[in-house]
Design a protein around this motif. Structure first.
Motif, PDB file in Angstrom:
ATOM      1  N   ALA A  73     111.623  73.864  41.594  1.00 38.51           N
ATOM      2  CA  ALA A  73     112.159  74.400  40.332  1.00 38.51           C
ATOM      3  C   ALA A  73     111.098  75.230  39.656  1.00 38.51           C
ATOM      4  O   ALA A  73     109.897  75.029  39.864  1.00 38.51           O
ATOM      5  CB  ALA A  73     112.620  73.264  39.419  1.00 38.51           C
ATOM      6  N   ALA A  74     111.542  76.168  38.825  1.00 42.98           N
ATOM      7  CA  ALA A  74     110.637  77.026  38.059  1.00 42.98           C
ATOM      8  C   ALA A  74     111.181  77.193  36.645  1.00 42.98           C
ATOM      9  O   ALA A  74     112.401  77.212  36.426  1.00 42.98           O
ATOM     10  CB  ALA A  74     110.481  78.384  38.733  1.00 42.98           C
ATOM     11  N   VAL A  75     110.266  77.307  35.692  1.00 45.50           N
ATOM     12  CA  VAL A  75     110.630  77.412  34.275  1.00 45.50           C
ATOM     13  C   VAL A  75     109.777  78.462  33.591  1.00 45.50           C
ATOM     14  O   VAL A  75     108.701  78.839  34.080  1.00 45.50           O
ATOM     15  CB  VAL A  75     110.418  76.062  33.543  1.00 45.50           C
ATOM     16  CG1 VAL A  75     111.342  74.981  34.081  1.00 45.50           C
ATOM     17  CG2 VAL A  75     108.951  75.612  33.629  1.00 45.50           C
ATOM     18  N   ASP A  76     110.279  78.928  32.451  1.00 47.04           N
ATOM     19  CA  ASP A  76     109.410  79.598  31.486  1.00 47.04           C
ATOM     20  C   ASP A  76     109.369  78.708  30.251  1.00 47.04           C
ATOM     21  O   ASP A  76     109.786  77.554  30.294  1.00 47.04           O
ATOM     22  CB  ASP A  76     109.871  81.027  31.187  1.00 47.04           C
ATOM     23  CG  ASP A  76     111.266  81.111  30.583  1.00 47.04           C
ATOM     24  OD1 ASP A  76     111.789  80.076  30.090  1.00 47.04           O
ATOM     25  OD2 ASP A  76     111.845  82.211  30.592  1.00 47.04           O
ATOM     26  N   ARG A  77     108.883  79.231  29.137  1.00 48.32           N
ATOM     27  CA  ARG A  77     108.750  78.383  27.957  1.00 48.32           C
ATOM     28  C   ARG A  77     110.098  77.964  27.368  1.00 48.32           C
ATOM     29  O   ARG A  77     110.185  76.969  26.653  1.00 48.32           O
ATOM     30  CB  ARG A  77     107.913  79.098  26.899  1.00 48.32           C
ATOM     31  CG  ARG A  77     106.440  79.208  27.244  1.00 48.32           C
ATOM     32  CD  ARG A  77     105.617  79.729  26.074  1.00 48.32           C
ATOM     33  NE  ARG A  77     104.194  79.618  26.373  1.00 48.32           N
ATOM     34  CZ  ARG A  77     103.450  80.578  26.901  1.00 48.32           C
ATOM     35  NH1 ARG A  77     104.021  81.746  27.209  1.00 48.32           N
ATOM     36  NH2 ARG A  77     102.165  80.387  27.131  1.00 48.32           N
TER      37      ARG A  77
END
Length: 427
Positions: free
Chosen positions: A53-57
């Motif tokens: 998984a990947a996220v930003d703020r």
């Protein structure tokens, strides 16, 4: 080949894929080209099942999964697994919460807490080589203690076992035996359990230091460690499919550890704990083997069950300086300090830790070659390999959870994380 092993092999060799509609995750999946690259890296290390998984703020950008979670179950983005030492970042957070709440300070001697503990455990911990030098709270969180944790057929290694979840009091009892001199401590050894290093002056990565940190939490609060973390960290952070107690999580979502064997010999980071594998392995067998969903009484250093979706959410909390969707899990100054080097350069340069560090925060670390703003923590147990990385400069984070032990010389996780962070930054 035994019948049980043959059945397990059939389950391991398929290349199943999980989509957005699979149990518990209905968000965007990884772009096809990215997923293909990630899976190729994982396949090169013979990983049976993986979620990422990947996220930003602000949000989860994408999550995905492929392969087999356990016999008869495909891996999904929320398949849970014991993630190993990434758990230390949650343990450090629990301790830092208590510091922020005024229970003690980072410079408090651990004995001041242990002497008044509300739950059973060691009453005092001192290095037998430096009995007049206190071990302080900050030493636990920055690996500046003389406490060792050799993995193998020893007091630490034999806490891993198949079967029911241990009584939550067992961690305190184990620490009492390991850290208390005879006649009360039956696994105590001045030479094996402690280095010659002076507390605060020598850096060595230590699992037992984090077990003691977990016990400090329960000693100060009167709540068992897993219960405290669930109530004060995991639930407020929205990590609802993560827990230090395996049985608090849905069995449907559980993945099992795996390892690759060649001619009956395991290939991976850790010793062959055959007692954790519920079937025979022929001496000439080559292929993947599924472990039982084993447990340990020592959870504070590596016993969190989690998945890439929740761990990426955890990364997002750190990108937001301790805040998760309006919930301030850690005060901003404390969260900032956790991602700041806390160890003198000359001490870190002389570290005997297995990886080359250029910064040691509270659990989080930076390794040689890391770009500016990168903070990370890897984790591995028998049959597992996980990793979380944060890029504070670009404001993105990523997690990889593999249900297969990898070799040190063929670890796909750093390259996978770099691909995930680059994709997130370009989203």
């Amino acid at each position: 080949m035994t019948a049980g092993l043959g059945t397990a092999l059939v389950a391991c060799t398929g290349s199943q894929s999980a989509g957005a509609a699979d149990a518990g995750y209905d968000g965007p999946t990884a772009p096809p080209e990215l997923k293909q690259k990630l899976q190729a890296l994982a396949d090169s290390a013979r990983v049976v099942g993986c979620n990422v998984a990947a996220v930003d703020r602000d949000r989860t950008l994408f999550a995905d999964a492929w392969g087999t979670a356990r016999r008869g179950k495909p891996m999904t983005p929320v398949s849970t697994l014991n993630i190993g030492s990434v758990s230390k970042t949650i343990t450090a957070t629990a301790v830092l919460q208590l510091v922020a709440a005024g229970h003690f300070t980072l410079d408090t001697d651990v004995n001041d807490i242990l002497a008044n503990a509300k739950l059973y455990g060691p009453h005092s911990v001192r290095s037998p080589h430096h009995p007049d030098t206190p071990i302080r709270i900050r030493h636990l969180l920055t690996h500046l203690t003389p406490l060792t944790s050799p993995v193998g057929p020893n007091a630490y290694g034999y806490t891993y076992r198949m079967g029911a979840v241990p009584d939550p009091a067992e961690m305190g009892r184990w620490l009492h035996d390991y850290l208390t001199p005879p006649p009360r401590g039956w696994t105590y050894s001045a030479e094996v359990n402690f280095t010659k290093g002076v507390p605060g002056q020598a850096h060595q990565y230590s699992d037992v230091a984090y077990e003691l940190a977990g016990h400090v939490v329960q000693a100060a609060t009167g709540k068992y460690f897993a219960d405290y973390c669930r109530d004060a960290i995991l639930t407020p952070a929205g990590m609802t499919r993560s827990d230090f107690n395996r049985d608090k999580l849905s069995e449907d979502n559980r993945a099992h550890p795996h390892a690759w064997f060649e001619d009956g010999v395991k290939k991976g980071m850790w010793e062959d704990f055959r007692n954790l594998i519920p079937h025979d392995i022929p001496d000439d067998f080559t292929g993947p083997v599924e472990y039982a969903p084993y447990v340990s009484s020592l959870v504070a250093d590596g016993g969190l069950r989690s998945n890439a979706v929740d761990l990426a959410r955890w990364a997002r909390l750190w990108l937001n300086e301790g805040s998760s969707d309006g919930q301030q899990i850690l005060p901003q100054p404390v969260a900032t300090a956790a991602l700041t080097n806390q160890v003198a350069p000359q001490v870190l340069a002389a570290s005997e830790s297995p990886v080359s560090m250029i910064a040691q925060g509270y659990a989080w670390m930076r390794l040689a070659g890391d770009a500016d703003g990168i903070w990370q923590h890897a984790g591995s147990e028998f049959g597992t390999a996980s990793y979380v990385m944060i890029d504070t400069k670009r404001g993105v984070g990523a997690a990889v959870v593999c249900n297969t032990e990898v070799r040190i010389d063929n670890d796909p996780r750093p390259k996978m994380l770099q691909l995930l962070l680059d994709a997130a930054a370009n989203s």
